[in-house]
Write a protein that holds these residues in place. Sequence first.
Motif, mmCIF file in Angstrom:
data_model
loop_
_atom_site.group_PDB
_atom_site.id
_atom_site.type_symbol
_atom_site.label_atom_id
_atom_site.label_comp_id
_atom_site.label_asym_id
_atom_site.label_seq_id
_atom_site.Cartn_x
_atom_site.Cartn_y
_atom_site.Cartn_z
ATOM 1 N N PRO A 43 0.833 -1.204 0.000
ATOM 2 C CA PRO A 43 0.000 0.000 0.000
ATOM 3 C C PRO A 43 0.869 1.255 0.000
ATOM 4 C CG PRO A 43 -0.054 -1.077 2.141
ATOM 5 C CD PRO A 43 0.707 -1.979 1.214
ATOM 6 N N VAL A 89 -3.152 5.738 12.638
ATOM 7 C CA VAL A 89 -3.065 4.806 11.514
ATOM 8 C C VAL A 89 -3.912 3.571 11.784
ATOM 9 C CG1 VAL A 89 -1.487 3.248 10.300
ATOM 10 C CG2 VAL A 89 -0.831 5.614 10.700
ATOM 11 N N LYS A 90 -3.880 3.081 12.998
ATOM 12 C CA LYS A 90 -4.662 1.898 13.352
ATOM 13 C C LYS A 90 -6.159 2.194 13.243
ATOM 14 C CE LYS A 90 -5.204 -1.577 16.934
ATOM 15 N NZ LYS A 90 -4.834 -2.003 18.280
ATOM 16 N N LYS A 92 -7.555 4.440 11.362
ATOM 17 C CA LYS A 92 -7.875 4.623 9.949
ATOM 18 C C LYS A 92 -8.017 3.279 9.246
ATOM 19 C CE LYS A 92 -6.203 6.856 5.759
ATOM 20 N NZ LYS A 92 -5.101 7.577 5.134
ATOM 21 N N SER A 93 -7.128 2.327 9.560
ATOM 22 C CA SER A 93 -7.209 1.013 8.919
ATOM 23 C C SER A 93 -8.456 0.259 9.362
ATOM 24 C CB SER A 93 -5.953 0.194 9.215
ATOM 25 O OG SER A 93 -5.882 -0.126 10.596
ATOM 26 N N GLU A 94 -8.860 0.416 10.643
ATOM 27 C CA GLU A 94 -10.080 -0.230 11.111
ATOM 28 C C GLU A 94 -11.315 0.372 10.438
ATOM 29 O OE1 GLU A 94 -10.159 0.007 15.339
ATOM 30 O OE2 GLU A 94 -8.542 -1.450 15.598
ATOM 31 N N THR A 96 -11.482 1.778 7.411
ATOM 32 C CA THR A 96 -11.563 1.351 6.015
ATOM 33 C C THR A 96 -11.976 -0.112 5.920
ATOM 34 O OG1 THR A 96 -9.200 0.846 5.963
ATOM 35 C CG2 THR A 96 -9.887 3.016 5.176
ATOM 36 N N ARG A 97 -11.545 -0.928 6.886
ATOM 37 C CA ARG A 97 -11.930 -2.331 6.869
ATOM 38 C C ARG A 97 -13.417 -2.474 7.158
ATOM 39 N NH1 ARG A 97 -10.190 -5.850 11.352
ATOM 40 N NH2 ARG A 97 -8.639 -4.227 11.590
ATOM 41 N N ASP A 104 -6.910 -6.203 0.986
ATOM 42 C CA ASP A 104 -5.477 -6.359 0.783
ATOM 43 C C ASP A 104 -5.251 -7.617 -0.063
ATOM 44 O OD1 ASP A 104 -6.054 -8.233 2.747
ATOM 45 O OD2 ASP A 104 -4.172 -7.966 3.809
#
Length: 122
Positions: A43, A89-90, A92-94, A96-97, A104
Amino acid sequence: MAAQGGVLFQEKVSRLLSRTNGKPVLKPNKPMVLKDGVAHRKPKKGEATCITEMSVMMVCWKQNNFVDGLCSNEINSFYKCVEKAQAAVKNKSEKTRLQGGRLDPNQAITLLKRYPNWHSEI
């Protein structure tokens, strides 16, 4: 409506590839079948964080001959900034998931292996 559009597209492609009207209009050099895998791409990285805190910490080290005890305030502020950035960051990733963002590559390959494509041309 979308299914009908897909059927119409398949009919058009099969008509273009058929030999009933002489030579085929399209002559593919590879089979027209989707692969059961995706490329492993990393990414894109975001912008760097905590640059100012890190530079302040390094200036303090240089002024104090790299003695950690004299620069404890700067070191602590840098570590706090890093923790905040990692938490952001964590989160943000949660998000989007949970929102159904892009998969991914490992998740996509797992799904494609579970539900493979047909390996026959149209």
